[in-house]
Design a protein around this motif. Structure first.
Motif, PDB file in Angstrom:
ATOM      1  N   TYR A 122      59.842  50.667  44.720  1.00 30.61           N
ATOM      2  CA  TYR A 122      58.832  50.087  45.608  1.00 30.61           C
ATOM      3  C   TYR A 122      57.656  51.059  45.757  1.00 30.61           C
ATOM      4  O   TYR A 122      56.497  50.654  45.701  1.00 30.61           O
ATOM      5  CB  TYR A 122      59.458  49.751  46.961  1.00 30.61           C
ATOM      6  N   GLU A 123      57.948  52.338  45.929  1.00 32.32           N
ATOM      7  CA  GLU A 123      56.902  53.352  46.040  1.00 32.32           C
ATOM      8  C   GLU A 123      56.054  53.382  44.767  1.00 32.32           C
ATOM      9  O   GLU A 123      54.820  53.466  44.830  1.00 32.32           O
ATOM     10  CB  GLU A 123      57.534  54.724  46.284  1.00 32.32           C
ATOM     11  N   LEU A 124      56.694  53.301  43.614  1.00 34.01           N
ATOM     12  CA  LEU A 124      55.975  53.300  42.343  1.00 34.01           C
ATOM     13  C   LEU A 124      55.118  52.044  42.183  1.00 34.01           C
ATOM     14  O   LEU A 124      53.983  52.115  41.691  1.00 34.01           O
ATOM     15  CB  LEU A 124      56.948  53.449  41.176  1.00 34.01           C
ATOM     16  N   ILE A 125      55.634  50.912  42.598  1.00 26.58           N
ATOM     17  CA  ILE A 125      54.863  49.661  42.533  1.00 26.58           C
ATOM     18  C   ILE A 125      53.628  49.757  43.422  1.00 26.58           C
ATOM     19  O   ILE A 125      52.518  49.410  43.013  1.00 26.58           O
ATOM     20  CB  ILE A 125      55.742  48.446  42.931  1.00 26.58           C
ATOM     21  N   LYS A 126      53.800  50.230  44.641  1.00 25.65           N
ATOM     22  CA  LYS A 126      52.663  50.360  45.565  1.00 25.65           C
ATOM     23  C   LYS A 126      51.632  51.346  45.018  1.00 25.65           C
ATOM     24  O   LYS A 126      50.426  51.098  45.108  1.00 25.65           O
ATOM     25  CB  LYS A 126      53.137  50.789  46.952  1.00 25.65           C
ATOM     26  N   ALA A 127      52.091  52.453  44.452  1.00 23.38           N
ATOM     27  CA  ALA A 127      51.170  53.428  43.866  1.00 23.38           C
ATOM     28  C   ALA A 127      50.456  52.841  42.651  1.00 23.38           C
ATOM     29  O   ALA A 127      49.273  53.114  42.426  1.00 23.38           O
ATOM     30  CB  ALA A 127      51.914  54.703  43.497  1.00 23.38           C
ATOM     31  N   THR A 128      51.152  52.033  41.866  1.00 26.94           N
ATOM     32  CA  THR A 128      50.541  51.366  40.712  1.00 26.94           C
ATOM     33  C   THR A 128      49.424  50.443  41.174  1.00 26.94           C
ATOM     34  O   THR A 128      48.326  50.451  40.608  1.00 26.94           O
ATOM     35  CB  THR A 128      51.606  50.576  39.915  1.00 26.94           C
ATOM     36  N   ILE A 129      49.678  49.670  42.215  1.00 26.11           N
ATOM     37  CA  ILE A 129      48.652  48.775  42.769  1.00 26.11           C
ATOM     38  C   ILE A 129      47.442  49.582  43.206  1.00 26.11           C
ATOM     39  O   ILE A 129      46.299  49.221  42.927  1.00 26.11           O
ATOM     40  CB  ILE A 129      49.233  47.946  43.932  1.00 26.11           C
ATOM     41  N   SER A 130      47.691  50.683  43.881  1.00 24.26           N
ATOM     42  CA  SER A 130      46.604  51.540  44.354  1.00 24.26           C
ATOM     43  C   SER A 130      45.788  52.108  43.193  1.00 24.26           C
ATOM     44  O   SER A 130      44.549  52.060  43.207  1.00 24.26           O
ATOM     45  CB  SER A 130      47.189  52.668  45.207  1.00 24.26           C
ATOM     46  N   LEU A 131      46.473  52.625  42.191  1.00 20.98           N
ATOM     47  CA  LEU A 131      45.770  53.190  41.029  1.00 20.98           C
ATOM     48  C   LEU A 131      44.955  52.141  40.285  1.00 20.98           C
ATOM     49  O   LEU A 131      43.808  52.384  39.908  1.00 20.98           O
ATOM     50  CB  LEU A 131      46.773  53.826  40.068  1.00 20.98           C
ATOM     51  N   ILE A 132      45.541  50.982  40.062  1.00 15.78           N
ATOM     52  CA  ILE A 132      44.815  49.918  39.366  1.00 15.78           C
ATOM     53  C   ILE A 132      43.621  49.470  40.202  1.00 15.78           C
ATOM     54  O   ILE A 132      42.549  49.201  39.660  1.00 15.78           O
ATOM     55  CB  ILE A 132      45.757  48.747  39.018  1.00 15.78           C
ATOM     56  N   GLY A 133      43.793  49.430  41.513  1.00 16.66           N
ATOM     57  CA  GLY A 133      42.682  49.076  42.392  1.00 16.66           C
ATOM     58  C   GLY A 133      41.535  50.075  42.308  1.00 16.66           C
ATOM     59  O   GLY A 133      40.365  49.704  42.390  1.00 16.66           O
ATOM     60  N   GLU A 134      41.852  51.335  42.133  1.00 18.39           N
ATOM     61  CA  GLU A 134      40.836  52.384  42.068  1.00 18.39           C
ATOM     62  C   GLU A 134      40.211  52.522  40.678  1.00 18.39           C
ATOM     63  O   GLU A 134      39.015  52.742  40.557  1.00 18.39           O
ATOM     64  CB  GLU A 134      41.459  53.736  42.442  1.00 18.39           C
ATOM     65  N   GLU A 135      41.041  52.437  39.636  1.00 14.53           N
ATOM     66  CA  GLU A 135      40.570  52.768  38.292  1.00 14.53           C
ATOM     67  C   GLU A 135      40.599  51.610  37.306  1.00 14.53           C
ATOM     68  O   GLU A 135      40.203  51.773  36.156  1.00 14.53           O
ATOM     69  CB  GLU A 135      41.407  53.927  37.742  1.00 14.53           C
ATOM     70  N   GLY A 136      41.102  50.470  37.728  1.00 14.81           N
ATOM     71  CA  GLY A 136      41.234  49.339  36.824  1.00 14.81           C
ATOM     72  C   GLY A 136      42.456  49.495  35.945  1.00 14.81           C
ATOM     73  O   GLY A 136      43.026  50.582  35.837  1.00 14.81           O
ATOM     74  N   ILE A 137      42.852  48.419  35.312  1.00 15.33           N
ATOM     75  CA  ILE A 137      44.049  48.442  34.477  1.00 15.33           C
ATOM     76  C   ILE A 137      43.871  49.394  33.288  1.00 15.33           C
ATOM     77  O   ILE A 137      44.817  50.063  32.876  1.00 15.33           O
ATOM     78  CB  ILE A 137      44.439  47.018  34.010  1.00 15.33           C
ATOM     79  N   ALA A 138      42.658  49.495  32.769  1.00 14.70           N
ATOM     80  CA  ALA A 138      42.413  50.383  31.627  1.00 14.70           C
ATOM     81  C   ALA A 138      42.551  51.858  32.016  1.00 14.70           C
ATOM     82  O   ALA A 138      42.856  52.693  31.176  1.00 14.70           O
ATOM     83  CB  ALA A 138      41.029  50.124  31.036  1.00 14.70           C
ATOM     84  N   GLY A 139      42.347  52.166  33.295  1.00 19.42           N
ATOM     85  CA  GLY A 139      42.455  53.545  33.748  1.00 19.42           C
ATOM     86  C   GLY A 139      43.837  53.937  34.216  1.00 19.42           C
ATOM     87  O   GLY A 139      44.074  55.082  34.591  1.00 19.42           O
ATOM     88  N   PHE A 140      44.769  52.986  34.186  1.00 24.12           N
ATOM     89  CA  PHE A 140      46.121  53.257  34.655  1.00 24.12           C
ATOM     90  C   PHE A 140      46.948  53.931  33.566  1.00 24.12           C
ATOM     91  O   PHE A 140      46.874  53.564  32.398  1.00 24.12           O
ATOM     92  CB  PHE A 140      46.823  51.956  35.072  1.00 24.12           C
ATOM     93  N   SER A 141      47.738  54.927  33.968  1.00 20.65           N
ATOM     94  CA  SER A 141      48.679  55.548  33.031  1.00 20.65           C
ATOM     95  C   SER A 141      49.914  56.000  33.798  1.00 20.65           C
ATOM     96  O   SER A 141      49.867  56.220  35.018  1.00 20.65           O
ATOM     97  CB  SER A 141      48.052  56.745  32.317  1.00 20.65           C
ATOM     98  N   ILE A 142      51.009  56.126  33.084  1.00 21.45           N
ATOM     99  CA  ILE A 142      52.244  56.631  33.688  1.00 21.45           C
ATOM    100  C   ILE A 142      52.022  58.065  34.178  1.00 21.45           C
ATOM    101  O   ILE A 142      52.525  58.456  35.222  1.00 21.45           O
ATOM    102  CB  ILE A 142      53.419  56.552  32.692  1.00 21.45           C
ATOM    103  N   ARG A 143      51.246  58.839  33.435  1.00 21.16           N
ATOM    104  CA  ARG A 143      50.940  60.212  33.842  1.00 21.16           C
ATOM    105  C   ARG A 143      50.262  60.232  35.220  1.00 21.16           C
ATOM    106  O   ARG A 143      50.645  60.994  36.102  1.00 21.16           O
ATOM    107  CB  ARG A 143      50.047  60.886  32.806  1.00 21.16           C
ATOM    108  N   LYS A 144      49.250  59.377  35.407  1.00 18.01           N
ATOM    109  CA  LYS A 144      48.553  59.318  36.696  1.00 18.01           C
ATOM    110  C   LYS A 144      49.482  58.820  37.794  1.00 18.01           C
ATOM    111  O   LYS A 144      49.428  59.291  38.931  1.00 18.01           O
ATOM    112  CB  LYS A 144      47.323  58.415  36.594  1.00 18.01           C
ATOM    113  N   LEU A 145      50.327  57.857  37.466  1.00 16.82           N
ATOM    114  CA  LEU A 145      51.277  57.328  38.437  1.00 16.82           C
ATOM    115  C   LEU A 145      52.237  58.420  38.898  1.00 16.82           C
ATOM    116  O   LEU A 145      52.469  58.596  40.096  1.00 16.82           O
ATOM    117  CB  LEU A 145      52.055  56.154  37.845  1.00 16.82           C
TER     118      LEU A 145
END
Length: 104
Positions: free
Chosen positions: A15-38
C-alpha cells in the motif's frame, strides 16, 4: 488493506509503495517514474521493491486495480437522486471535482 472479490489484499508495504507510485507519477508523469525513484522515495532498496511486486508491470497492474477499486467505492458512496440523466451526471462530476480539490 485493499480487498475485493477480484483482488488480493495489499500488505502495508505494498500500500505504501502504491501511494508513493501515485505521488511520483503525479509529480513527474508516467515517463518519469522508475523503480529506482520509488525505492528512494520510500527509503528502501530497489531489490526490496521486487520482494513486494514481481515486476514493474505487476506494480502497474496492481496500481490500476487499486485505482479502479478506489473509484468504484467512491462513486458507490454518491447518492444519486431520481433526476434527469444530465443532472445526475452533473452531480457525479461535481462530486469527483470536490474529491480532487480535497485530495490533491
Amino acid at each position: 488493506m485493499l480487498t475485493s472479490d477480484n483482488m488480493q489484499t495489499l500488505t502495508d508495504r505494498q500500500y505504501e509503495l502504491i501511494k508513493a507510485t501515485i505521488s511520483l507519477i503525479g509529480e513527474e508523469g508516467i515517463a518519469g517514474f522508475s523503480i529506482r525513484k520509488l525505492a528512494k522515495r520510500v527509503g528502501i532498496t530497489e531489490p526490496a521493491v521486487y520482494r513486494h511486486f514481481q515486476s514493474k508491470d505487476d506494480l502497474m497492474i496492481t496500481l490500476a486495480s487499486y485505482i479502479v477499486e478506489h473509484w468504484h467505492s467512491l462513486l458507490g458512496e454518491i447518492e444519486i437522486p431520481k433526476q434527469p440523466t444530465v443532472e445526475r451526471i452533473g452531480l457525479i462530476f461535481r462530486s469527483v471535482i470536490q474529491y480532487f480539490s480535497e485530495n490533491r
